[in-house]
Design a protein around this motif. Structure first.
Motif, PDB file in Angstrom:
ATOM      1  N   HIS A 155       0.837  -1.199   0.000  1.00 35.19           N
ATOM      2  CA  HIS A 155       0.000   0.000   0.000  1.00 35.19           C
ATOM      3  C   HIS A 155       0.873   1.251   0.000  1.00 35.19           C
ATOM      4  O   HIS A 155       1.943   1.270   0.599  1.00 35.19           O
ATOM      5  CB  HIS A 155      -0.904   0.014   1.235  1.00 35.19           C
TER       6      HIS A 155
ATOM      7  N   PRO B  42     -12.377   4.450   2.826  1.00 37.77           N
ATOM      8  CA  PRO B  42     -12.111   5.343   1.686  1.00 37.77           C
ATOM      9  C   PRO B  42     -10.669   5.255   1.175  1.00 37.77           C
ATOM     10  O   PRO B  42      -9.888   6.206   1.283  1.00 37.77           O
ATOM     11  CB  PRO B  42     -12.423   6.722   2.273  1.00 37.77           C
TER      12      PRO B  42
ATOM     13  N   ASP C 179      -9.474   5.400  -1.705  1.00 37.36           N
ATOM     14  CA  ASP C 179      -9.145   6.400  -2.722  1.00 37.36           C
ATOM     15  C   ASP C 179      -8.716   7.720  -2.088  1.00 37.36           C
ATOM     16  O   ASP C 179      -7.948   8.478  -2.692  1.00 37.36           O
ATOM     17  CB  ASP C 179     -10.316   6.608  -3.677  1.00 37.36           C
ATOM     18  N   GLN C 180      -9.168   8.001  -0.876  1.00 33.89           N
ATOM     19  CA  GLN C 180      -8.759   9.212  -0.165  1.00 33.89           C
ATOM     20  C   GLN C 180      -7.466   8.994   0.622  1.00 33.89           C
ATOM     21  O   GLN C 180      -6.696   9.925   0.821  1.00 33.89           O
ATOM     22  CB  GLN C 180      -9.859   9.655   0.794  1.00 33.89           C
TER      23      GLN C 180
ATOM     24  N   CYS D 241      -4.966   6.749  -0.072  1.00 35.34           N
ATOM     25  CA  CYS D 241      -3.804   6.218  -0.795  1.00 35.34           C
ATOM     26  C   CYS D 241      -3.417   7.092  -1.986  1.00 35.34           C
ATOM     27  O   CYS D 241      -4.276   7.680  -2.647  1.00 35.34           O
ATOM     28  CB  CYS D 241      -4.098   4.802  -1.282  1.00 35.34           C
TER      29      CYS D 241
ATOM     30  N   GLN E 266      -2.029   5.793  -4.644  1.00 31.43           N
ATOM     31  CA  GLN E 266      -2.297   4.953  -5.811  1.00 31.43           C
ATOM     32  C   GLN E 266      -2.864   3.634  -5.316  1.00 31.43           C
ATOM     33  O   GLN E 266      -2.750   3.317  -4.128  1.00 31.43           O
ATOM     34  CB  GLN E 266      -1.012   4.720  -6.610  1.00 31.43           C
ATOM     35  N   PRO E 267      -3.464   2.851  -6.191  1.00 34.09           N
ATOM     36  CA  PRO E 267      -3.959   1.535  -5.777  1.00 34.09           C
ATOM     37  C   PRO E 267      -2.802   0.655  -5.280  1.00 34.09           C
ATOM     38  O   PRO E 267      -1.653   0.838  -5.685  1.00 34.09           O
ATOM     39  CB  PRO E 267      -4.576   0.952  -7.052  1.00 34.09           C
TER      40      PRO E 267
END
Length: 93
Positions: free
Chosen positions: A8, A76, A78-79, A81, A83-84
């Motif tokens: 991550h 969340p 997407d908030q 990190c 990037q994936p």
């Protein structure tokens, strides 16, 4: 043996939230058939967090994965990190 490895890339200000999420995954996995070991790790040279799970087999992982990851389905990412995650499914060569 089968290894599920997720690297991550948290935003620095959300590292603690992401780590807490990873610990919820660890807790949800406890007692899963075929799970040998699971844990969250922090890379000492970067902000990356690594989730590592060792399973008896890929089939054991697949039988439990949906239930385990449901514990963090509403987080969340997407908030949190940059990037994936880089996700690896490893078998011994």
């Amino acid at each position: 043996m089968f290894v599920h490895l997720a690297v991550h890339h948290p935003k620095p200000e959300h590292s603690d939230e992401l780590l807490a999420s990873m610990h919820r995954v660890d807790a949800a996995a406890q007692g899963a058939a075929g799970l040998l070991q699971i844990g969250a790790w922090k890379d000492q040279r970067s902000d990356r967090l690594v989730g590592l799970a060792l399973w008896e087999s890929q089939e054991a992982f697949e039988a439990s994965a949906e239930r385990i990851f449901q514990a963090v389905a509403d987080d969340p990412f997407d908030q949190w990190c940059q990037q994936p995650p880089d996700v690896f499914h490893l078998t011994q060569a």
